[in-house]
Design an enzyme around this catalytic site. Structure first.
Site, mmCIF file in Angstrom:
data_model
loop_
_atom_site.group_PDB
_atom_site.id
_atom_site.type_symbol
_atom_site.label_atom_id
_atom_site.label_comp_id
_atom_site.label_asym_id
_atom_site.label_seq_id
_atom_site.Cartn_x
_atom_site.Cartn_y
_atom_site.Cartn_z
ATOM 1 N N LYS A 1 0.801 -1.605 -0.006
ATOM 2 C CA LYS A 1 0.052 0.079 0.142
ATOM 3 C C LYS A 1 0.613 0.964 0.423
ATOM 4 C CE LYS A 1 -3.651 1.888 2.572
ATOM 5 N NZ LYS A 1 -4.717 1.966 3.759
ATOM 6 N N LYS B 1 -2.503 -1.218 -3.559
ATOM 7 C CA LYS B 1 -3.496 -0.300 -3.630
ATOM 8 C C LYS B 1 -2.062 1.241 -3.679
ATOM 9 C CE LYS B 1 -6.048 2.273 -0.654
ATOM 10 N NZ LYS B 1 -6.657 1.947 1.183
HETATM 11 C C1 PBG Z 1 -7.271 3.221 5.335
HETATM 12 C C2 PBG Z 1 -7.087 3.584 4.515
HETATM 13 C C3 PBG Z 1 -7.632 4.457 3.261
HETATM 14 C C4 PBG Z 1 -8.304 3.397 1.862
HETATM 15 C C5 PBG Z 1 -8.376 2.908 2.961
HETATM 16 N N1 PBG Z 1 -8.394 2.166 3.638
HETATM 17 C C6 PBG Z 1 -6.448 5.679 3.031
HETATM 18 C C7 PBG Z 1 -5.382 5.867 3.264
HETATM 19 O O1 PBG Z 1 -4.391 5.168 4.009
HETATM 20 O O2 PBG Z 1 -5.082 7.376 3.852
HETATM 21 C C8 PBG Z 1 -8.044 4.253 0.404
HETATM 22 C C9 PBG Z 1 -9.438 3.815 0.079
HETATM 23 C C10 PBG Z 1 -9.086 4.846 -1.125
HETATM 24 O O3 PBG Z 1 -8.879 6.476 -1.544
HETATM 25 O O4 PBG Z 1 -10.298 4.859 -1.972
HETATM 26 N N2 PBG Z 1 -7.730 2.981 6.676
#
Ligand code: PBG
Length: 337
Positions: free
Chosen positions: A201, A255
């Site tokens: 991520k 991601k």
């Molecule tokens: C963290 C999380 C995020 C997203 C999914 N889980 C945000 C982040 O890491 O700041 C982002 C998903 C999206 O942008 O659609 N709980």
């Protein structure tokens, strides 16, 4: 005789001549079975609230969520992932593990209504629940304390599993989170609950609309670069994925998706576990905004992007386009099934 004619086999256009031929030889077929719909459920509201930067996506009440998920089941959707927006945030994100926290309440309602008809996934993180907006608890210097955060994640996993989650999806990028959660779930007798690890991520600029959706602002204008990955790195993603697999992940995720297709390819080669990719809020919002201006064709670009993610090697795609795809798939130009 032209040069080409002397190579009679080198004529790939032959198979592009008709729509039926193209369907016959298509290598990648996107299906509603591949898609996971993300949902936001908010505590303390009476009506669903639109999210301006995510057109067509809402902060749901538990009631409106149950209705919407029922409609998705009718449309053939196989999975949803829930994010909570609590009424009150605190330093440790208690709402993430409170049995009466909003996601746990929503999971119980969905499981009671729909049983195993649809896969219930729960995002497992505390950023929506902390008053400072970070994905963990802070130490005295304001840094995220990895191991103290793991204790909270384990509690959240148990609360989500007990509320009916089939899959928990840790997204905080803490070291050792999968091992800690697996051990915690197993010790609690929840060996059947799967872990979808957000393994690779990245600290992306594409999460902006999501942070509007969950009302998260990181304290002092901070960022997540201390725990999410640096987008300049590809090999590091494989270190993360290998670690999560060794710790017991059942599925691994990359991601965001589109800017990281190379990572999806590499992860697909690395493992035979299911690979997921998250087409995130900013990726969705860019299509919506450009299409609203008449600059691109919404349906074609959405389909092209989701298909590219599958072509790169993702088995499972988390996308805000899930309902659109499920409703429109049959009438889309090509490549859909
Ligand atoms: C963290 C999380 C995020 C997203 C999914 N889980 C945000 C982040 O890491 O700041 C982002 C998903 C999206 O942008 O659609 N709980």
């Amino acid at each position: 005789m032209t040069g080409l004619a002397s190579f009679p086999t080198a004529r790939p256009r032959r198979l592009r001549r008709t729509s039926a031929l193209r369907e016959l030889v298509a290598e990648t077929r996107l299906s509603v079975n591949d898609l996971v719909a993300p949902f936001f459920v908010r505590e303390g509201i009476d009506e669903p609230q639109p999210i301006v930067s995510l057109p067509g996506v809402f902060q749901h009440t538990v009631t409106s969520l149950v209705t919407e998920v029922g409609e998705l089941i009718e449309l053939g959707v196989k999975a949803v992932i829930l994010f909570g927006v609590p009424a009150v945030k605190d330093a440790i994100g208690s709402g993430a593990f409170d049995p009466d926290g909003i996601v746990q309440v929503a999971l119980r309602a969905l499981r009671a209504e729909y049983g195993d008809q649809i896969v219930l996934m729960a995002d497992l993180c505390v950023d929506e629940y902390t008053d400072h907006g970070h994905c963990g608890v802070l130490d005295d210097h304001g840094d995220v304390d990895n191991d103290k955060t793991l204790e909270i994640y384990v509690k959240a996993a148990i609360a989500q599993a007990d509320a009916g989650a089939h899959v928990v999806a840790p997204s905080g990028m803490m070291d050792g989170q999968v091992a800690a959660i697996r051990a915690g779930l197993d010790a609690h007798g929840r060996t059947e609950v799967s872990i979808l690890a957000y393994s690779a991520k990245y600290a992306s600029g594409l999460y902006g609309p999501f942070r509007d959706a969950v009302d998260v602002q990181i304290v002092g204008g901070g960022d997540r670069k201390g725990y999410q990955q640096d987008w300049r790195n590809a090999r590091e993603a494989l270190v993360e994925v290998e670690a999560d697999i060794a710790q017991g992940a059942d599925m691994v995720m990359v991601k965001p998706a589109l800017s990281y297709l190379d990572i999806i390819v590499a992860v697909r080669e690395l493992t035979d576990l299911p690979v997921a990719a998250y087409h995130v809020s900013g990726e969705y919002a860019m299509i919506k905004a450009a299409a609203a201006n008449g600059w691109i064709d919404h349906d074609i670009v959405a389909l092209e992007q989701l298909t590219a993610i599958k072509r790169a090697g993702a088995d499972v795609i988390l996308t805000y386009f899930t309902r659109w795809f499920a409703e429109r798939a049959a009438s889309l130009p090509a490549g859909a099934s």
